[in-house]
Design a protein around this motif. Structure first.
Motif, mmCIF file in Angstrom:
data_model
loop_
_atom_site.group_PDB
_atom_site.id
_atom_site.type_symbol
_atom_site.label_atom_id
_atom_site.label_comp_id
_atom_site.label_asym_id
_atom_site.label_seq_id
_atom_site.Cartn_x
_atom_site.Cartn_y
_atom_site.Cartn_z
ATOM 1 N N LEU A 15 0.692 -1.328 -0.110
ATOM 2 C CA LEU A 15 -0.426 0.365 0.207
ATOM 3 C C LEU A 15 0.669 1.480 0.271
ATOM 4 O O LEU A 15 1.026 2.103 -0.889
ATOM 5 C CB LEU A 15 -0.804 -0.579 0.381
ATOM 6 C CG LEU A 15 -1.487 1.541 1.910
ATOM 7 C CD1 LEU A 15 -2.922 0.878 1.595
ATOM 8 C CD2 LEU A 15 -1.238 1.600 2.582
ATOM 9 N N ALA A 19 2.362 1.434 -3.539
ATOM 10 C CA ALA A 19 1.610 1.848 -4.123
ATOM 11 C C ALA A 19 1.712 3.768 -3.996
ATOM 12 O O ALA A 19 1.115 4.081 -5.339
ATOM 13 C CB ALA A 19 0.179 0.978 -4.023
ATOM 14 N N TYR A 20 1.621 3.866 -3.178
ATOM 15 C CA TYR A 20 1.145 5.855 -3.140
ATOM 16 C C TYR A 20 2.223 5.930 -3.495
ATOM 17 O O TYR A 20 2.362 6.973 -4.265
ATOM 18 C CB TYR A 20 1.240 6.144 -1.441
ATOM 19 C CG TYR A 20 -0.193 6.288 -0.920
ATOM 20 C CD1 TYR A 20 -1.388 6.334 -1.917
ATOM 21 C CD2 TYR A 20 -0.937 4.950 0.129
ATOM 22 C CE1 TYR A 20 -2.341 6.285 -0.931
ATOM 23 C CE2 TYR A 20 -1.444 5.346 0.591
ATOM 24 C CZ TYR A 20 -2.774 6.063 0.228
ATOM 25 O OH TYR A 20 -4.114 5.358 0.942
ATOM 26 N N GLU A 76 2.027 5.992 -8.079
ATOM 27 C CA GLU A 76 1.457 6.850 -8.398
ATOM 28 C C GLU A 76 1.867 8.508 -7.769
ATOM 29 O O GLU A 76 1.666 8.975 -8.911
ATOM 30 C CB GLU A 76 0.021 6.576 -7.084
ATOM 31 C CG GLU A 76 -1.155 8.232 -7.878
ATOM 32 C CD GLU A 76 -2.159 7.993 -6.938
ATOM 33 O OE1 GLU A 76 -3.018 8.426 -7.824
ATOM 34 O OE2 GLU A 76 -2.984 6.902 -6.524
ATOM 35 N N ASP A 129 -4.169 9.212 2.856
ATOM 36 C CA ASP A 129 -2.891 9.514 2.263
ATOM 37 C C ASP A 129 -1.927 10.334 2.893
ATOM 38 O O ASP A 129 -1.728 12.098 3.012
ATOM 39 C CB ASP A 129 -2.199 9.973 0.634
ATOM 40 C CG ASP A 129 -1.152 9.331 0.584
ATOM 41 O OD1 ASP A 129 0.454 9.522 1.306
ATOM 42 O OD2 ASP A 129 -0.357 10.567 -0.395
ATOM 43 N N THR A 181 -7.849 6.485 -6.427
ATOM 44 C CA THR A 181 -6.493 6.146 -5.473
ATOM 45 C C THR A 181 -7.028 5.234 -4.237
ATOM 46 O O THR A 181 -6.335 3.968 -4.103
ATOM 47 C CB THR A 181 -5.841 7.333 -4.660
ATOM 48 O OG1 THR A 181 -5.973 7.917 -6.153
ATOM 49 C CG2 THR A 181 -4.519 6.918 -3.667
ATOM 50 N N THR A 233 -5.067 1.766 -3.889
ATOM 51 C CA THR A 233 -3.724 1.320 -2.627
ATOM 52 C C THR A 233 -4.852 0.347 -2.699
ATOM 53 O O THR A 233 -3.825 -0.616 -1.832
ATOM 54 C CB THR A 233 -3.465 2.102 -2.558
ATOM 55 O OG1 THR A 233 -4.964 2.852 -1.478
ATOM 56 C CG2 THR A 233 -2.891 3.833 -3.011
ATOM 57 N N TYR A 258 -2.777 -3.591 -0.950
ATOM 58 C CA TYR A 258 -2.441 -4.192 0.034
ATOM 59 C C TYR A 258 -3.336 -5.801 0.142
ATOM 60 O O TYR A 258 -2.508 -6.416 0.974
ATOM 61 C CB TYR A 258 -3.381 -3.323 0.959
ATOM 62 C CG TYR A 258 -3.591 -3.617 2.389
ATOM 63 C CD1 TYR A 258 -2.842 -4.061 3.502
ATOM 64 C CD2 TYR A 258 -5.032 -4.655 2.354
ATOM 65 C CE1 TYR A 258 -2.878 -4.041 4.825
ATOM 66 C CE2 TYR A 258 -5.269 -4.980 4.369
ATOM 67 C CZ TYR A 258 -3.995 -4.995 4.947
ATOM 68 O OH TYR A 258 -4.104 -5.481 6.220
#
Length: 157
Positions: A23, A26-27, A30, A45, A133, A137, A141
């Protein structure tokens, strides 16, 4: 060399750690792809998770840095421990149903608790990029958690 079979709760928590790492990555990915995006990519986030922790624990006024740190503690603590729920589901039903039920539980919690505890808008009012998003994300996970849990289970056989 003999293989050690890890107990399912250990596999589940390790899966939760892997899922939380996915996760987080992934942030980061992005952010690299959406260089024009400024600020948080979604509510997970942002400072909202830390604000929720501060509110639930009645910590009183806290700084943005405190909110960020509390949010990271929540992400890694909750993300790791929530793997136990997947482990319990996986003991009851096979994949992909365990992961589907786990993902549904996870998204139900995310989409209801942020508005209830974090005072965010209801999910149907979230901007499309924020929702995308959030879904992406959390999918990362779930996939990483389930894959890690499964791999650790097979390694012990």
């Amino acid at each position: 060399m003999p293989r050690v079979k890890l107990p399912w709760p250990v596999r589940s928590v390790v899966g939760g750690i892997a899922g939380t790492a996915a996760l987080t990555l992934a942030y980061a990915l992005e952010r690299r792809l959406r260089r024009r995006a400024r600020g948080p990519l979604d509510y997970d986030d942002s400072l909202v998770p830390g604000q929720i922790v501060a509110s639930v624990l009645r910590l009183g006024p806290v700084t943005n840095r405190d909110e960020r740190d509390l949010g990271l503690l929540l992400r890694w603590g909750y993300g790791s421990a929530f793997g136990l729920w997947h482990g319990l589901l996986h003991r009851r039903v096979d994949e992909p149903w365990a992961s589907a039920a786990f993902g549904a539980t996870l998204m139900s919690a995310t989409l209801s608790l942020f508005p209830l505890l974090g005072r965010t808008p209801p999910p149907w009012r979230w901007p499309a990029d924020v929702m995308a998003t959030c879904l992406g994300t959390h999918a990362a996970y779930v996939v990483a958690l389930a894959s890690t849990n499964d791999a650790l289970g097979r390694a012990g056989r």
